[in-house]
Design a protein around this motif. Sequence first.
Motif, PDB file in Angstrom:
ATOM      1  N   SER A   1       0.871  -1.177   0.000  1.00 33.00           N
ATOM      2  CA  SER A   1       0.000   0.000   0.000  1.00 33.00           C
ATOM      3  C   SER A   1       0.905   1.224   0.000  1.00 33.00           C
ATOM      4  O   SER A   1       1.896   1.262   0.690  1.00 33.00           O
ATOM      5  N   SER A   2       0.572   2.193  -0.766  1.00 33.50           N
ATOM      6  CA  SER A   2       1.415   3.385  -0.849  1.00 33.50           C
ATOM      7  C   SER A   2       1.239   4.189   0.422  1.00 33.50           C
ATOM      8  O   SER A   2       0.539   3.780   1.337  1.00 33.50           O
ATOM      9  N   ALA A   3       1.892   5.330   0.482  1.00 35.70           N
ATOM     10  CA  ALA A   3       1.853   6.152   1.685  1.00 35.70           C
ATOM     11  C   ALA A   3       0.425   6.601   1.997  1.00 35.70           C
ATOM     12  O   ALA A   3       0.119   6.958   3.116  1.00 35.70           O
ATOM     13  N   SER A   4      -0.451   6.546   1.030  1.00 31.97           N
ATOM     14  CA  SER A   4      -1.829   6.996   1.250  1.00 31.97           C
ATOM     15  C   SER A   4      -2.548   6.016   2.167  1.00 31.97           C
ATOM     16  O   SER A   4      -1.975   5.100   2.698  1.00 31.97           O
ATOM     17  N   SER A   5      -3.814   6.226   2.363  1.00 30.51           N
ATOM     18  CA  SER A   5      -4.537   5.386   3.303  1.00 30.51           C
ATOM     19  C   SER A   5      -5.262   4.259   2.569  1.00 30.51           C
ATOM     20  O   SER A   5      -6.375   3.903   2.906  1.00 30.51           O
ATOM     21  N   ALA A   6      -4.627   3.701   1.567  1.00 31.39           N
ATOM     22  CA  ALA A   6      -5.281   2.678   0.762  1.00 31.39           C
ATOM     23  C   ALA A   6      -5.380   1.353   1.511  1.00 31.39           C
ATOM     24  O   ALA A   6      -4.599   1.073   2.399  1.00 31.39           O
ATOM     25  N   VAL A   7      -6.382   0.563   1.110  1.00 29.62           N
ATOM     26  CA  VAL A   7      -6.435  -0.831   1.525  1.00 29.62           C
ATOM     27  C   VAL A   7      -5.982  -1.656   0.327  1.00 29.62           C
ATOM     28  O   VAL A   7      -6.523  -1.522  -0.768  1.00 29.62           O
ATOM     29  N   VAL A   8      -4.974  -2.486   0.522  1.00 29.93           N
ATOM     30  CA  VAL A   8      -4.556  -3.390  -0.541  1.00 29.93           C
ATOM     31  C   VAL A   8      -4.998  -4.798  -0.151  1.00 29.93           C
ATOM     32  O   VAL A   8      -4.704  -5.268   0.944  1.00 29.93           O
ATOM     33  N   ASP A   9      -5.769  -5.419  -1.040  1.00 32.86           N
ATOM     34  CA  ASP A   9      -6.317  -6.742  -0.782  1.00 32.86           C
ATOM     35  C   ASP A   9      -5.474  -7.767  -1.539  1.00 32.86           C
ATOM     36  O   ASP A   9      -5.411  -7.741  -2.777  1.00 32.86           O
ATOM     37  N   ALA A  10      -4.827  -8.649  -0.777  1.00 32.41           N
ATOM     38  CA  ALA A  10      -3.975  -9.659  -1.412  1.00 32.41           C
ATOM     39  C   ALA A  10      -4.771 -10.489  -2.409  1.00 32.41           C
ATOM     40  O   ALA A  10      -4.236 -10.942  -3.427  1.00 32.41           O
ATOM     41  N   GLY A  11      -6.065 -10.663  -2.124  1.00 32.63           N
ATOM     42  CA  GLY A  11      -6.913 -11.454  -3.012  1.00 32.63           C
ATOM     43  C   GLY A  11      -7.062 -10.830  -4.395  1.00 32.63           C
ATOM     44  O   GLY A  11      -7.344 -11.533  -5.374  1.00 32.63           O
ATOM     45  N   ASP A  12      -6.882  -9.502  -4.498  1.00 31.05           N
ATOM     46  CA  ASP A  12      -7.003  -8.829  -5.795  1.00 31.05           C
ATOM     47  C   ASP A  12      -5.737  -8.979  -6.635  1.00 31.05           C
ATOM     48  O   ASP A  12      -5.745  -8.647  -7.819  1.00 31.05           O
TER      49      ASP A  12
END
Lengths: 388, 323
Positions: free
Chosen positions: A279-290
Amino acid sequence: MQELVGRLTALDPAASESLKVVTYFDVLVAGGVGLQALLRGAAVLSGTVAGAVVGRRTYRVGPDGGRLPDGAVGPGSGTGAGAETGTGTETGTGAAGTAVVGAAEAPAATAGSREHRISRPVADGRVWLEREGSAHANDDMVVERLALAVDLVRARHDGEPGSSLATLIDAARDVGERRIALSRLRLDPARAYRVAALPASRDVSAALSGTVSGDASGAEPRNASGAPSTVVATPDGLVRAVVLGRDTGITGPAGLGLVQPADRLAESFRTALLALRLSSASSAVVDAGDLGVVLAAVGALEHVATQQPDVVALSRLDTRTRAVLDELAAAESVRAAATALGMHHSTLQVRHDALTTELGYDPRSLHGRARFQLARLLLRLAEARPAG
Amino acid sequence: MTETVRRPPFDPELEAVLTLLSDQMPPSITPEMIPLLRQAAPASEVSVDDVLAAAGIVRRDVTVPGHDGDEIEVSVLSRQGRTGVGPGIFHTHGGGMIMGDRFVGLDLLLGWINDLDAVVVTVEYRLAPEFPDPYPVRDCYAGLVWTAEHAAELGIDPDRLLIAGGSAGGGLAAGTALIARDEGGPALAGQVLIYPMLDDRDRTVSTTQMDGIGVWDRSSNITGWSALLGDRRGTDDVSVYAAPARATDLTGLPPAFIDCGSAEVFRDEDVAYASALWAAGVQAELHVWPGGFHGFDIMAPHTVLAKAMRTARDSWIARTLGV
C-alpha cells in the motif's frame, strides 16, 4: 569513546523525534525485554517519570532509570479506584486514543500541582508519563509506543489473548498449537477467516468502521469490535494483526490477507503483510486477493528486488516523476493522463518519450506496463516500512 | 557476501541506546579524524564547574611536575567543607590516548567524592600523537608521585590511596601501578581498571569480533595505539608500562578491580589481565557484563546493566578503602 557521544538524554522538548522513539522501542521489543526496561526507556527519552499499572501492580520509573515508590504520585493505595475507573471507561468504549488526564481527574496526583498525565490503556491496565507543565513534543509518541510495546511483550506470556493470536499466525507453530489458539480465541475451526495487517498504532475499532462480523468476540479487552488483535514484531517493524471474517470491511492504511481456513491463518498474515507494504503512503487498503499471481511474483522476487535494474532505475526517480509514470501506465490515453496530472497534453507526450528512453521501455506498451508494475511494486516493498 | 563474524549480541537495552546514538558516532575512528574529534568535544570548563557546584564539590587546579619535569596540571576535587584525612583516588581519564581531558568520566568521580568522602586528584596527562609514549604514562606517574608526596596537605591517608581510570585511563592506571612497583614509588591500596586498554598487539578474538561495530572498535583501537606508539605498535619495542598486557611479572601489584562488557574490543585483554594477576598471587575482582559495549555505563546510565556495573565497582572501592 564516551566523550564523543555523551550519553542518551531526553529528547528535544520542542521538536518531534518520532523516528527515534519508534526505533528505540522496536529494538527493545525485538530484544525481548520486560516491562521495566520499557518504562526505563520511556522515562529516559521523555526526561520524566514513566509509570504503568498492570493487573494489580504499579511501577514507576524516574528519568535516571531508578524505580520510584508506587504510591507517591501513581495510582497507589488511595488512588487505585481512580485508575481503575479510567481504565474501565476506556476499555468499555474501546477508545485507544491518548488521554491527557488533569490532576483533578487523577486523584493520585499531588493536590494543586501542575502535573499532567499523558496516558494510554494497555491490556489489563494503563501506562503514562507524569509531566510537570505542558506536554513535550514527543510525549504522545512515547506513550503510544510504550503502550504498544507493553502489550506486545506481555502477549508473549502464554495465556494472554495476544499470545494465542501470535501463535495462530505463526507458520512455525504446529497445527495442534494453532487449534488450541483458535479455541482460546473462540474462533470456529470450520470457518474461513482472513488476517488484516495495520500500522501498529492504528485503533482497531476505528479501522473496522462499525462493520463487525461477529465472528470473533471477546478476545481483546481493548477492542470494542471484538475482532482479535495483537501487535507483532516483524522484520519491518511492529505491525498490528487483526482476525476478520471473510467479508468484514476495513479502512486503510491496511493490508488484507487471503481468505484461509481457520488453522491456516499464518498464510493469510504473510500475504496481509505483503499487501500492507504494497500500500502506498496513502490510506489505501490493498487486498492480497485482488493481486493473484502478482502477489506471488513480488513475494518470490522480494529478496533480489534491489538488484533488479528496473527497480534501481525507478528508485532514482523523484516522487513527481514516479507519479507521472504511475498515471502514464494506468491511464486510457496520454491525453487522459495529462488531464489527471494537470499537465498539457503535448508536455506530457515529450515527458513520456524522455521517460521511455530513460527506462529503456515504454510503460504504456503491453510488455512495458507489466514490467513497470512489477518493478513499481518491488520498489514499494524495498522502501516500505509500516508507518508508526 | 562477507563472512559472518560470531560475536555476543548487545544487551537489548544497550542496543536501543546504541541505535539512537549511532548517528552521532562513527564506529571506526581513523587518524585523520583526531583533530575533528578534539574540536567537537564540548568546551568543558563551564559545564564542569556547574556540575561540580551542583554536587557541592570544590576544585583546585595545581601545576605539578610531569614527565622530565615539564609542567602539567592536576585538579584536586573534594567535598565542600571536607576536613581531616580520608581516602584518596588518583584518576587517569579515558580517550583512547588521543582525546579527552581530566574531566572525562567526571560522573564516576562525583560518587566517590560524595559517597566515600574521597579526595580525587585527576591528571591532565599529555596526549598522543603530539606526545607519544612514554609521555602519557610518565605524566600519570609523576602526578601520582606528587599526590603521594602531598598526601597530608591534600587530606589523603597514604594507606588508602587508589588509582582509577577508564578505557585508555584504565591502561594508564595499570601502567602507572607497574612503574610504582618497579621504581619504589607510592604504595597503592588498589587499582581500578575500568574497561582498560591494555594491549597494542591487535590479536585477540574480541578485537576481530568488534570490527566496524559498537563503540571504540578495532580500527579505532589501532588508531589510538598507533598514535601512542607510532611504528613500534605491535613490535617487540613496546614497554610493559605502555601496554601492560605485555607484562610477564605481575607479582607485588596492588589488588585490582577490572570490569568490561562482553561486546567490546577490550574484553579478552581485560579477562587475560585478571587471570594473569591471579596467577601471580594478586587479588583481583573481574566483571564481564553480558552484551555491554565499551563505556556503556557512561552512555546508557539508566539501564539495568549500567546500574549493576556501577554498583559492583563502587562496592569494591568502598570495601578496599574500608569505607
